[in-house]
Write an enzyme that holds these catalytic residues in place. Structure first.
Site, PDB file in Angstrom:
ATOM      1  N   THR A 170      21.626  -6.532  21.151  1.00  0.00           N
ATOM      2  CA  THR A 170      21.084  -5.187  21.385  1.00  0.00           C
ATOM      3  C   THR A 170      21.363  -4.217  20.240  1.00  0.00           C
ATOM      4  OG1 THR A 170      21.295  -5.499  23.745  1.00  0.00           O
ATOM      5  CG2 THR A 170      21.126  -3.232  22.995  1.00  0.00           C
ATOM      6  N   ASP A 206      19.430 -19.632  23.988  1.00  0.00           N
ATOM      7  CA  ASP A 206      20.326 -18.684  24.631  1.00  0.00           C
ATOM      8  C   ASP A 206      19.883 -18.413  26.072  1.00  0.00           C
ATOM      9  OD1 ASP A 206      22.555 -17.130  24.718  1.00  0.00           O
ATOM     10  OD2 ASP A 206      21.668 -15.402  23.716  1.00  0.00           O
ATOM     11  N   SER A 230      27.288  -6.135  21.981  1.00  0.00           N
ATOM     12  CA  SER A 230      26.903  -4.775  21.582  1.00  0.00           C
ATOM     13  C   SER A 230      27.629  -3.745  22.429  1.00  0.00           C
ATOM     14  CB  SER A 230      25.393  -4.584  21.759  1.00  0.00           C
ATOM     15  OG  SER A 230      24.699  -5.542  21.024  1.00  0.00           O
ATOM     16  N   ASN A 269      28.399 -13.251  21.096  1.00  0.00           N
ATOM     17  CA  ASN A 269      26.954 -13.037  21.062  1.00  0.00           C
ATOM     18  C   ASN A 269      26.623 -11.554  20.911  1.00  0.00           C
ATOM     19  OD1 ASN A 269      27.057 -15.737  21.899  1.00  0.00           O
ATOM     20  ND2 ASN A 269      25.220 -15.500  23.165  1.00  0.00           N
ATOM     21  N   HIS A 288      25.349  -7.273  29.129  1.00  0.00           N
ATOM     22  CA  HIS A 288      24.238  -7.320  28.173  1.00  0.00           C
ATOM     23  C   HIS A 288      23.543  -5.962  28.084  1.00  0.00           C
ATOM     24  CE1 HIS A 288      24.417 -11.715  29.252  1.00  0.00           C
ATOM     25  NE2 HIS A 288      24.415 -11.762  27.950  1.00  0.00           N
TER      26      HIS A 288
END
Ligand code: 13P
Length: 284
Positions: free
Chosen positions: A233, A82, A211, A230, A180
């Site tokens: 968190t 990743d 997240s 993806n 992110h």
């Protein structure tokens, strides 16, 4: 099941209209929880290992752990590097047996992103691995007010076709309003931009920074043409919450404490698989 690139599963997801999760991990207990969730929901999935693992000693230890468990599982599981930070990290991942790699040149000038992605594609395809690249830049949640609301770093639809054509990449991560980590503010997805990008290219599209999105936002992204999502968190946050709650009990042990990480990952991954529409897809 033998480890294989996720690309075939991704094609099925695209045809039917669900998304395959990429859950990241960096230790044993969360990994176990991810695999339990995938098996329990009969869903294909991707386990993501961050590029930072190559800065630590013996990266093959974690890779082999994830590989052995994934191969023993009854559902298709792929392992992706990743946010691969360099061509070299991608090669190290391919050498270690990753089935797919993401090369992240999203902060570089376009020509450099294209040039390195192209090299990674050539190397990965030579050994049967799939490649994800990022166009536009998915930033970090703490800076969200400074870019998200103003659509800064978002993927420019006009260059998507050229990028895909010139690089030969298999999956494309796009920046449409996610970030992110924990968000400063509420995430807003540019679904019109997603639709525009979806019209221009046929390869699977990837949403990073899962997240903090609501279930409705996930569903809208999947309906709009996202095939890979993806998430990390929130799995870490939920693990922490569960461990703190568990620590208040009298009979806490190291075993019972670390089990909370596995259970947090298992429960949230299983829930997300329902939201993404992936339940049962391993049997379809
Ligand atoms: P979050 O940690 O924000 O869920 O993002 C995960 C991710 O996109 C990993 O590539």
């Amino acid at each position: 099941m033998p480890l294989v690139t996720i690309l075939d599963e991704m094609k099925k997801a695209q045809a039917v209209g669900y998304a395959i999760p990429c859950f990241d991990t960096f230790e044993m207990h969360g990994t176990l929880g991810i695999i339990e969730a995938l098996e329990g929901q009969r869903a294909p999935g991707i386990i993501g290992l961050y590029t930072s693992m190559f800065s630590r000693p013996n990266p093959e230890a974690l890779t082999n752990y994830v590989k052995v468990l994934s191969e023993a599982s009854a559902v298709p599981i792929s392992i992706i590097l990743d946010h691969g930070a360099s061509f070299e990290h991608c090669i190290m991942a391919l050498n270690a047996g990753f089935t797919d790699v993401m090369y992240d040149g999203s902060k570089l000038p376009l020509a450099e992103n294209i040039a390195t992605t192209k090299m990674v594609v050539r190397a990965a395809h030579a050994v049967g691995a799939g490649v994800e690249a990022e166009l536009g830049h998915v930033g970090t949640g703490r800076d969200y007010r400074a870019f998200g609301g103003q659509q800064k770093g978002f993927t420019e639809p006009d260059i998507v076709e050229r990028f895909v054509e010139e690089t030969g990449v298999d999956m494309l991560a796009i920046a449409i309003g996610t970030a992110h980590g924990l968000y400063d503010g509420d995430p807003v997805l540019a679904l019109d931009l997603l639709a525009e990008i979806r019209r221009r290219v046929e390869i699977p599209l990837v949403l990073h920074g899962g997240s903090g999105l609501s279930d409705d936002q996930f569903r809208a992204a999947v309906a709009g043409g996202i095939q890979k999502i993806n998430v990390f968190t929130n799995l870490a946050v939920l693990s922490r919450e569960r461990m703190l709650a568990h620590a208040a009990h009298d009979d806490v042990s190291l075993h019972s404490m670390t089990a909370e990480i596995r259970l947090a990952f298992r429960d949230e991954c299983a829930r997300l698989l329902e939201v993404f529409g992936t339940v049962g897809a391993a049997d379809a």
